[in-house]
Design a protein around this motif. Structure first.
Motif, PDB file in Angstrom:
ATOM      1  N   UNK A 138       0.808  -1.219   0.000  1.00 37.61           N
ATOM      2  CA  UNK A 138       0.000   0.000   0.000  1.00 37.61           C
ATOM      3  C   UNK A 138       0.843   1.271   0.000  1.00 37.61           C
ATOM      4  N   UNK A 139       2.164   1.138   0.084  1.00 36.15           N
ATOM      5  CA  UNK A 139       3.046   2.295   0.185  1.00 36.15           C
ATOM      6  C   UNK A 139       4.191   2.186  -0.809  1.00 36.15           C
ATOM      7  N   UNK A 140       4.768   3.330  -1.172  1.00 39.73           N
ATOM      8  CA  UNK A 140       5.939   3.314  -2.047  1.00 39.73           C
ATOM      9  C   UNK A 140       7.149   2.823  -1.262  1.00 39.73           C
ATOM     10  N   UNK A 141       8.169   2.401  -1.989  1.00 34.65           N
ATOM     11  CA  UNK A 141       9.388   1.925  -1.340  1.00 34.65           C
ATOM     12  C   UNK A 141      10.036   2.997  -0.481  1.00 34.65           C
ATOM     13  N   UNK A 142      10.022   4.243  -0.959  1.00 34.79           N
ATOM     14  CA  UNK A 142      10.628   5.326  -0.176  1.00 34.79           C
ATOM     15  C   UNK A 142       9.835   5.611   1.092  1.00 34.79           C
ATOM     16  N   UNK A 143       8.519   5.446   1.041  1.00 33.93           N
ATOM     17  CA  UNK A 143       7.705   5.643   2.251  1.00 33.93           C
ATOM     18  C   UNK A 143       8.000   4.563   3.276  1.00 33.93           C
ATOM     19  N   UNK A 144       8.172   3.349   2.834  1.00 31.33           N
ATOM     20  CA  UNK A 144       8.522   2.249   3.751  1.00 31.33           C
ATOM     21  C   UNK A 144       9.866   2.546   4.417  1.00 31.33           C
ATOM     22  N   UNK A 145      10.823   3.028   3.638  1.00 36.88           N
ATOM     23  CA  UNK A 145      12.132   3.384   4.198  1.00 36.88           C
ATOM     24  C   UNK A 145      11.995   4.529   5.204  1.00 36.88           C
ATOM     25  N   UNK A 146      11.155   5.522   4.896  1.00 35.83           N
ATOM     26  CA  UNK A 146      10.935   6.627   5.823  1.00 35.83           C
ATOM     27  C   UNK A 146      10.305   6.148   7.128  1.00 35.83           C
ATOM     28  N   UNK A 147       9.360   5.235   7.032  1.00 43.05           N
ATOM     29  CA  UNK A 147       8.739   4.674   8.242  1.00 43.05           C
ATOM     30  C   UNK A 147       9.810   3.988   9.091  1.00 43.05           C
ATOM     31  N   UNK A 148      10.690   3.235   8.440  1.00 41.08           N
ATOM     32  CA  UNK A 148      11.787   2.584   9.158  1.00 41.08           C
ATOM     33  C   UNK A 148      12.702   3.591   9.829  1.00 41.08           C
ATOM     34  N   UNK A 149      13.022   4.674   9.135  1.00 43.86           N
ATOM     35  CA  UNK A 149      13.881   5.712   9.715  1.00 43.86           C
ATOM     36  C   UNK A 149      13.197   6.380  10.911  1.00 43.86           C
ATOM     37  N   UNK A 150      11.896   6.624  10.794  1.00 40.38           N
ATOM     38  CA  UNK A 150      11.151   7.223  11.904  1.00 40.38           C
ATOM     39  C   UNK A 150      11.176   6.298  13.107  1.00 40.38           C
ATOM     40  N   UNK A 151      10.996   5.005  12.869  1.00 41.82           N
ATOM     41  CA  UNK A 151      11.030   4.045  13.979  1.00 41.82           C
ATOM     42  C   UNK A 151      12.382   4.059  14.679  1.00 41.82           C
ATOM     43  N   UNK A 152      13.451   4.087  13.923  1.00 41.09           N
ATOM     44  CA  UNK A 152      14.789   4.091  14.519  1.00 41.09           C
ATOM     45  C   UNK A 152      15.037   5.389  15.289  1.00 41.09           C
ATOM     46  N   UNK A 153      14.691   6.519  14.691  1.00 41.98           N
ATOM     47  CA  UNK A 153      14.899   7.799  15.370  1.00 41.98           C
ATOM     48  C   UNK A 153      14.079   7.903  16.651  1.00 41.98           C
ATOM     49  N   UNK A 154      12.842   7.440  16.592  1.00 41.70           N
ATOM     50  CA  UNK A 154      11.996   7.479  17.795  1.00 41.70           C
ATOM     51  C   UNK A 154      12.556   6.548  18.868  1.00 41.70           C
ATOM     52  N   UNK A 155      13.041   5.384  18.461  1.00 42.69           N
ATOM     53  CA  UNK A 155      13.639   4.454  19.427  1.00 42.69           C
ATOM     54  C   UNK A 155      14.853   5.083  20.102  1.00 42.69           C
ATOM     55  N   UNK A 156      15.678   5.748  19.319  1.00 42.71           N
ATOM     56  CA  UNK A 156      16.835   6.423  19.904  1.00 42.71           C
ATOM     57  C   UNK A 156      16.396   7.564  20.822  1.00 42.71           C
ATOM     58  N   UNK A 157      15.290   8.226  20.444  1.00 42.66           N
ATOM     59  CA  UNK A 157      14.745   9.292  21.278  1.00 42.66           C
ATOM     60  C   UNK A 157      14.177   8.787  22.589  1.00 42.66           C
ATOM     61  N   UNK A 158      13.810   7.523  22.633  1.00 45.25           N
ATOM     62  CA  UNK A 158      13.335   6.931  23.888  1.00 45.25           C
ATOM     63  C   UNK A 158      14.448   6.751  24.902  1.00 45.25           C
ATOM     64  N   UNK A 159      15.636   6.466  24.423  1.00 47.81           N
ATOM     65  CA  UNK A 159      16.686   6.042  25.356  1.00 47.81           C
ATOM     66  C   UNK A 159      17.859   7.014  25.481  1.00 47.81           C
ATOM     67  N   UNK A 160      18.313   7.579  24.366  1.00 46.70           N
ATOM     68  CA  UNK A 160      19.528   8.394  24.429  1.00 46.70           C
ATOM     69  C   UNK A 160      19.402   9.639  25.298  1.00 46.70           C
ATOM     70  N   UNK A 161      18.325  10.416  25.206  1.00 47.55           N
ATOM     71  CA  UNK A 161      18.249  11.597  26.081  1.00 47.55           C
ATOM     72  C   UNK A 161      18.304  11.240  27.568  1.00 47.55           C
ATOM     73  N   UNK A 162      17.681  10.143  27.927  1.00 46.77           N
ATOM     74  CA  UNK A 162      17.687   9.730  29.337  1.00 46.77           C
ATOM     75  C   UNK A 162      19.067   9.250  29.766  1.00 46.77           C
ATOM     76  N   UNK A 163      19.704   8.462  28.930  1.00 48.45           N
ATOM     77  CA  UNK A 163      21.026   7.923  29.269  1.00 48.45           C
ATOM     78  C   UNK A 163      22.061   9.042  29.334  1.00 48.45           C
ATOM     79  N   UNK A 164      21.985   9.985  28.386  1.00 50.76           N
ATOM     80  CA  UNK A 164      22.956  11.072  28.330  1.00 50.76           C
ATOM     81  C   UNK A 164      22.565  12.260  29.206  1.00 50.76           C
ATOM     82  N   UNK A 165      21.348  12.233  29.738  1.00 53.09           N
ATOM     83  CA  UNK A 165      20.813  13.323  30.561  1.00 53.09           C
ATOM     84  C   UNK A 165      20.855  14.663  29.827  1.00 53.09           C
TER      85      UNK A 165
END
Length: 124
Positions: A41-68
């Motif tokens: 249902x999505x273009x290949x670039x949209x699928x890649x963008x969704x993957x990038x958003x997932x990775x960035x959000x995951x890093x946003x869950x942990x890195x700010x807390x770990x690095x304070x």
């Protein structure tokens, strides 16, 4: 309670980094062949963008807390993941992929719990 939040955060981080990396690393056709039919249902670039958003959000869950540093980003990232899971659940529901909807709901509830706790009584 703080320990429980850390465990949930770690599990969500690992889940979203793995899911995002899979979307970025594999071509759309291979994802579809492996049971990820929603990619049709999505273009290949949209699928890649969704993957990038997932990775960035995951890093946003942990890195700010770990690095304070900019710890407000933790609940913001969790809120973003909740919104992403709402969209994913809608997409899977339209396609009749009920097991995937259940997974999206569970992940969304966990992300919402992190957002509520980190915005509220257990802020960093």
């Amino acid at each position: 309670m703080n320990s429980v939040l850390w465990v949930i955060t770690a599990l969500l981080t690992l889940t979203y980094v793995a899911a995002g990396a899979m979307k970025i690393a594999q071509p759309k056709a291979k994802l579809a062949a492996s049971g990820q039919g929603w990619v049709e249902d999505f273009s290949g670039s949209t699928v890649k963008r969704i993957g990038a958003i997932e990775i960035l959000a995951a890093l946003g869950l942990i890195l700010p807390a770990v690095l304070n540093i900019a710890t407000i980003l933790v609940p913001v990232a969790a809120t973003g993941l909740l919104l992403l899971m709402i969209g994913a659940a809608i997409t899977h529901a339209r396609r009749g992929e009920i097991p995937n909807v259940i997974i999206n709901v569970v992940l969304g509830i966990l992300a919402a719990g992190i957002a509520i706790a980190r915005f509220g009584p257990y802020s960093l």
